[in-house]
Design an enzyme around this catalytic site. Structure first.
Site, short mmCIF file in Angstrom:
data_model
loop_
_atom_site.label_atom_id
_atom_site.label_comp_id
_atom_site.label_asym_id
_atom_site.label_seq_id
_atom_site.Cartn_x
_atom_site.Cartn_y
_atom_site.Cartn_z
N GLY A 99 43.22 31.33 26.09
CA GLY A 99 42.12 32.29 26.24
C GLY A 99 42.67 33.71 26.26
N HIS A 100 43.73 33.93 27.07
CA HIS A 100 44.34 35.27 27.12
C HIS A 100 44.92 35.65 25.75
CE1 HIS A 100 44.84 34.05 31.48
NE2 HIS A 100 44.23 35.20 31.59
N GLN A 159 40.89 41.51 44.97
CA GLN A 159 39.72 40.75 44.50
C GLN A 159 39.69 39.32 45.05
OE1 GLN A 159 41.06 41.37 40.28
NE2 GLN A 159 40.19 39.36 39.95
N GLN A 207 34.51 36.63 27.78
CA GLN A 207 33.11 36.30 28.13
C GLN A 207 33.03 35.33 29.31
OE1 GLN A 207 30.55 34.69 24.94
NE2 GLN A 207 29.40 33.66 26.57
N LYS A 208 34.10 34.56 29.56
CA LYS A 208 34.01 33.61 30.67
C LYS A 208 33.65 34.34 31.97
CE LYS A 208 37.54 31.42 32.52
NZ LYS A 208 37.37 31.67 33.97
N ASP A 209 34.21 35.54 32.12
CA ASP A 209 33.89 36.35 33.30
C ASP A 209 32.84 37.38 32.90
OD1 ASP A 209 35.96 35.25 35.12
OD2 ASP A 209 37.28 36.00 33.55
N SER A 228 40.96 28.31 31.73
CA SER A 228 41.09 29.16 32.93
C SER A 228 42.44 28.88 33.57
CB SER A 228 39.97 28.81 33.92
OG SER A 228 40.30 29.26 35.21
N SER A 229 43.03 29.90 34.15
CA SER A 229 44.32 29.69 34.85
C SER A 229 44.12 28.70 36.00
CB SER A 229 44.84 31.01 35.40
OG SER A 229 44.95 31.95 34.35
N ARG A 230 42.91 28.66 36.56
CA ARG A 230 42.66 27.77 37.70
C ARG A 230 42.53 26.30 37.30
NH1 ARG A 230 39.79 32.52 39.88
NH2 ARG A 230 40.84 33.10 41.82
O1 PAF Z 1 39.84 38.86 34.62
C1 PAF Z 1 40.89 38.99 35.28
O2 PAF Z 1 41.90 38.33 35.04
C2 PAF Z 1 40.93 40.00 36.41
O3 PAF Z 1 39.72 40.06 37.09
C3 PAF Z 1 41.36 41.42 35.95
C4 PAF Z 1 40.37 42.01 34.97
C5 PAF Z 1 42.74 41.35 35.31
C6 PAF Z 1 41.44 42.36 37.15
O4 PAF Z 1 42.38 41.92 38.08
#
Ligand code: PAF
Length: 282
Positions: free
Chosen positions: A36-37, A61, A148-150, A185-187
């Site tokens: 994804g990244h 966060q 878009q996932k977030d 997702s990393s999770r």
């Molecule tokens: O989407 C993420 O991985 C994080 O919320 C971000 C945008 C890098 C901010 O820490």
């Protein structure tokens, strides 16, 4: 590929690129990079001459009982992935490089974080805006790519860019999925073998709901209730599963033609929180 730890170093690296007239694309991440990244990096490459990636697990966060300590940290592997994607500069600061010991100023979010992830993760979006605001000020990119996932993050960051007059173009890249539909997702690394098999159930539920809506269900509350029960029967614990207005991020009772909606869900499988969404345009 340059790897910068300090703000002075990253500023210097970006300044050099800008002095050569290069357009800077930026992909902010918390590391543990997956496909994804990498797709975000590719999107940035298409729109810029040089790509900067930040890798920083942002403590601001995470809530007190969330997974900040256990969040995957894989810097060496991440750097290799960035290098092979042709990233020019990675900014991988430590906490003290980014934050003062005591902060006197915070960013507040109104309304846009009342529902979806903002509703169940107090302080989450304030923490994101704090770091994204800093990263935009430090890196000063021409274009920045988010996934878009977030989608709530994307909408709230877009609003910040507008209200704080950041001079950056924002791009939302589509969700990358495993073959069985699970949003990457990393999770996902936290999932046991059994949970991993169950996990695509969320995407399947979203697909089913979307089909019903597209074929004419305009008040989806019963449909959503039913799908929540089905997911619960499969072992999911529901945080939320609802339809939201794309702009206001408020839940929508009756879907009106000509508008854009976000059908989004967040669920727990054991100790892992999964999110996913589909954009619906009627
Ligand atoms: O989407 C993420 O991985 C994080 O919320 C971000 C945008 C890098 C901010 O820490």
């Amino acid at each position: 590929m340059d790897v910068c730890k300090s703000i002075d170093d990253i500023r210097g690296a970006v300044k050099q690129l800008k002095a050569q007239g290069k357009r800077i694309g930026f992909v902010p991440t918390m590391g543990a990079l997956h496909k994804g990244h990498l797709s975000l990096i590719r999107q940035a490459k298409e729109r810029a001459d040089e790509v900067v990636v930040s890798i920083f697990v942002n403590p601001e966060q995470f809530g007190p009982n969330e997974d900040f300590d256990s969040y995957p940290r894989e810097l060496e592997e991440d750097l290799k992935k960035c290098e092979s994607e042709g990233v020019s500069v990675v900014f991988a600061p430590n906490r003290d490089d980014v934050y003062d010991k005591k902060k006197y100023i915070r960013i507040e979010v109104d309304e846009l974080n009342r529902h979806m992830c903002g509703g169940s993760r107090p302080g989450f979006f304030e923490g994101i805006l704090l770091v994204v605001n800093k990263l935009f000020n430090i890196i000063d990119p021409d274009v920045a790519v988010f996934g878009q996932k977030d989608i709530q993050q994307f909408q709230i960051v877009s609003r910040m860019v507008h209200e704080f007059n950041h001079d950056v173009e924002l791009i939302m890249a589509p969700i990358e999925r495993a073959n069985d539909g699970l949003a990457l997702s990393s999770r996902n690394k936290y999932l046991s073998v059994e949970e991993r098999e169950t996990a695509p159930g969320l995407f399947r539920a979203l697909n089913y709901i979307e089909k019903q809506i597209v074929s004419g269900v305009d008040t989806p509350s019963l449909l959503l209730k039913h799908q929540k029960s089905e997911l619960e029967a499969k072992g999911f614990k529901i945080d939320y599963l609802d339809v939201f207005d794309k702009k206001t991020l408020q839940p929508i009772e009756t879907l009106i033609k000509g508008k854009e909606f976000i059908l989004a869900g967040a669920v727990w499988l054991g100790n892992t929180r999964l999110i996913d969404n589909l954009l619906i345009e009627l």
